[in-house]
Scaffold this motif. Structure first.
Motif, PDB file in Angstrom:
ATOM      1  N   UNK A 147       0.862  -1.182   0.000  1.00  0.00           N
ATOM      2  CA  UNK A 147       0.000   0.000   0.000  1.00  0.00           C
ATOM      3  C   UNK A 147       0.902   1.236   0.000  1.00  0.00           C
ATOM      4  N   UNK A 148       0.784   2.105   1.010  1.00  0.00           N
ATOM      5  CA  UNK A 148       1.625   3.305   1.074  1.00  0.00           C
ATOM      6  C   UNK A 148       2.774   3.160   2.073  1.00  0.00           C
ATOM      7  N   UNK A 149       2.929   1.976   2.634  1.00  0.00           N
ATOM      8  CA  UNK A 149       3.933   1.764   3.678  1.00  0.00           C
ATOM      9  C   UNK A 149       5.210   1.162   3.102  1.00  0.00           C
ATOM     10  N   UNK A 150       6.328   1.560   3.691  1.00  0.00           N
ATOM     11  CA  UNK A 150       7.627   0.973   3.377  1.00  0.00           C
ATOM     12  C   UNK A 150       8.101   0.242   4.636  1.00  0.00           C
ATOM     13  N   UNK A 151       8.193  -1.076   4.552  1.00  0.00           N
ATOM     14  CA  UNK A 151       8.480  -1.903   5.720  1.00  0.00           C
ATOM     15  C   UNK A 151       9.892  -2.460   5.610  1.00  0.00           C
ATOM     16  N   UNK A 152      10.751  -2.201   6.596  1.00  0.00           N
ATOM     17  CA  UNK A 152      12.141  -2.653   6.513  1.00  0.00           C
ATOM     18  C   UNK A 152      12.263  -4.169   6.647  1.00  0.00           C
ATOM     19  N   UNK A 153      13.257  -4.724   5.967  1.00  0.00           N
ATOM     20  CA  UNK A 153      13.597  -6.135   6.115  1.00  0.00           C
ATOM     21  C   UNK A 153      14.868  -6.209   6.955  1.00  0.00           C
ATOM     22  N   UNK A 154      14.779  -6.774   8.126  1.00  0.00           N
ATOM     23  CA  UNK A 154      15.940  -6.865   9.016  1.00  0.00           C
ATOM     24  C   UNK A 154      16.877  -7.969   8.541  1.00  0.00           C
ATOM     25  N   UNK A 155      18.160  -7.806   8.823  1.00  0.00           N
ATOM     26  CA  UNK A 155      19.169  -8.780   8.401  1.00  0.00           C
ATOM     27  C   UNK A 155      18.828 -10.192   8.872  1.00  0.00           C
ATOM     28  N   UNK A 156      18.264 -10.292  10.062  1.00  0.00           N
ATOM     29  CA  UNK A 156      17.926 -11.587  10.649  1.00  0.00           C
ATOM     30  C   UNK A 156      16.953 -12.376   9.785  1.00  0.00           C
ATOM     31  N   UNK A 157      16.107 -11.668   9.014  1.00  0.00           N
ATOM     32  CA  UNK A 157      15.049 -12.328   8.255  1.00  0.00           C
ATOM     33  C   UNK A 157      15.301 -12.330   6.738  1.00  0.00           C
ATOM     34  N   UNK A 158      16.433 -11.793   6.298  1.00  0.00           N
ATOM     35  CA  UNK A 158      16.680 -11.651   4.862  1.00  0.00           C
ATOM     36  C   UNK A 158      16.775 -12.984   4.141  1.00  0.00           C
ATOM     37  N   UNK A 159      17.465 -13.961   4.727  1.00  0.00           N
ATOM     38  CA  UNK A 159      17.615 -15.260   4.067  1.00  0.00           C
ATOM     39  C   UNK A 159      16.259 -15.926   3.847  1.00  0.00           C
ATOM     40  N   UNK A 160      15.437 -15.893   4.871  1.00  0.00           N
ATOM     41  CA  UNK A 160      14.106 -16.493   4.759  1.00  0.00           C
ATOM     42  C   UNK A 160      13.273 -15.779   3.698  1.00  0.00           C
ATOM     43  N   UNK A 161      13.356 -14.469   3.687  1.00  0.00           N
ATOM     44  CA  UNK A 161      12.573 -13.706   2.714  1.00  0.00           C
ATOM     45  C   UNK A 161      13.099 -13.926   1.297  1.00  0.00           C
ATOM     46  N   UNK A 162      14.407 -13.967   1.132  1.00  0.00           N
ATOM     47  CA  UNK A 162      14.989 -14.210  -0.193  1.00  0.00           C
ATOM     48  C   UNK A 162      14.616 -15.600  -0.712  1.00  0.00           C
ATOM     49  N   UNK A 163      14.515 -16.549   0.199  1.00  0.00           N
ATOM     50  CA  UNK A 163      14.085 -17.895  -0.181  1.00  0.00           C
ATOM     51  C   UNK A 163      12.655 -17.869  -0.696  1.00  0.00           C
ATOM     52  N   UNK A 164      11.813 -17.097  -0.018  1.00  0.00           N
ATOM     53  CA  UNK A 164      10.445 -16.925  -0.490  1.00  0.00           C
ATOM     54  C   UNK A 164      10.417 -16.299  -1.889  1.00  0.00           C
ATOM     55  N   UNK A 165      11.250 -15.289  -2.100  1.00  0.00           N
ATOM     56  CA  UNK A 165      11.290 -14.614  -3.410  1.00  0.00           C
ATOM     57  C   UNK A 165      11.712 -15.578  -4.508  1.00  0.00           C
ATOM     58  N   UNK A 166      12.687 -16.399  -4.221  1.00  0.00           N
ATOM     59  CA  UNK A 166      13.189 -17.309  -5.254  1.00  0.00           C
ATOM     60  C   UNK A 166      12.144 -18.332  -5.667  1.00  0.00           C
ATOM     61  N   UNK A 167      11.219 -18.651  -4.770  1.00  0.00           N
ATOM     62  CA  UNK A 167      10.173 -19.627  -5.087  1.00  0.00           C
ATOM     63  C   UNK A 167       8.934 -18.976  -5.694  1.00  0.00           C
ATOM     64  N   UNK A 168       8.684 -17.732  -5.322  1.00  0.00           N
ATOM     65  CA  UNK A 168       7.434 -17.073  -5.735  1.00  0.00           C
ATOM     66  C   UNK A 168       7.566 -16.323  -7.053  1.00  0.00           C
ATOM     67  N   UNK A 169       8.742 -15.700  -7.296  1.00  0.00           N
ATOM     68  CA  UNK A 169       8.888 -14.828  -8.454  1.00  0.00           C
ATOM     69  C   UNK A 169       9.896 -15.375  -9.443  1.00  0.00           C
ATOM     70  N   UNK A 170       9.627 -15.118 -10.719  1.00  0.00           N
ATOM     71  CA  UNK A 170      10.555 -15.484 -11.775  1.00  0.00           C
ATOM     72  C   UNK A 170      11.737 -14.523 -11.785  1.00  0.00           C
ATOM     73  N   UNK A 171      12.920 -15.006 -12.064  1.00  0.00           N
ATOM     74  CA  UNK A 171      14.110 -14.170 -12.140  1.00  0.00           C
ATOM     75  C   UNK A 171      14.441 -13.860 -13.587  1.00  0.00           C
TER      76      UNK A 171
END
Length: 238
Positions: free
Chosen positions: A214-238
């Motif tokens: 929406x209109x919010x910018x939500x930070x991704x903390x270093x602690x959660x980056x690997x998990x989030x990047x894993x989600x991206x690799x499965x959900x989105x085409x590169x």
């Protein structure tokens, strides 16, 4: 029983408050104080849950004093000055009593305090999560939240703000982000920061180390980056 102090620099006001507290069965009067300094002294020697606190006092302003208190100590302001109402609610006061007030008005404010402490003690704020919805306590009532409408959750100490699509303001409920995270469906929601859980289906864009929803910018903390990047690799085409 709710242990309380009454704080006011006017003896007559203290007398009225004392009479009201003593006739309220779930309140336990632990002391009457003519100012903030005396209140601090009393709070060092006994456990206090609730303050009935005047705002305009000669030593320290009641609102400024309330900002120094632990989150476990709740405040009901008592004052003759209506202009302080907004400031009182900005510091999360449970209620605001405008002098002169009668016992019925006092009891209504005291009942708000009782409901808050009952909620904490019973842990009734723990979310009830089903596949499609979330049931939470907010503003002294149960509110059903449809999970697909959630944009993201923001944790603030013992509270969580729930941001919903199309809502003008978030729903606030008494719970921890950790207890919420444990019950949300992991395929739809992910914690990306110590203060944020996002609805993965609501992500509009990702830039640098932030998620745009929406209109919010939500930070991704270093602690959660690997998990989030894993989600991206499965959900989105590169």
């Amino acid at each position: 029983m709710i242990n309380c102090l009454i704080v006011d620099d006017e003896p007559i006001a203290l007398d009225i408050l004392e009479s009201y507290v003593r006739k309220t069965p779930f309140l336990e009067l632990k002391g009457r104080c003519n100012g903030v300094v005396e209140a601090l002294q009393q709070m060092q020697h006994q456990s206090i849950d609730l303050l009935f606190l005047d705002i305009q006092m000669p030593d320290v302003n009641g609102i400024e004093f309330s900002r120094t208190l632990s989150d476990k100590v709740k405040v009901i302001f008592t004052t003759a000055f209506e202009q302080y109402a907004l400031e009182g609610f900005k510091v999360n006061a449970l209620d605001y009593l405008l002098k002169p007030f009668n016992y019925q008005e006092f009891l209504k404010a005291a009942m708000k305090a009782k409901m808050w402490f009952d909620l904490v003690e019973s842990k009734a704020a723990s979310p009830a999560v089903t596949k499609d919805s979330l049931l939470v306590n907010s503003d002294y009532k149960l509110v059903k939240i449809t999970l697909k409408d959630v944009l993201y959750f923001e944790g603030l100490k013992d509270y969580v703000k729930i941001y919903l699509e199309g809502a003008t303001r978030p729903v606030m409920t008494l719970m921890t982000l950790k207890s919420l995270e444990e019950q949300l469906p992991t395929e739809q929601f992910m914690r990306v920061h110590r203060s944020f859980i996002v609805n993965l289906d609501r992500i509009n864009a990702i830039e640098r180390s932030a998620i745009l929803i929406d209109k919010a910018s939500i930070p991704i903390a270093d602690k959660y980056k690997d998990q989030f990047n894993d989600f991206l690799s499965k959900r989105f085409l590169r």
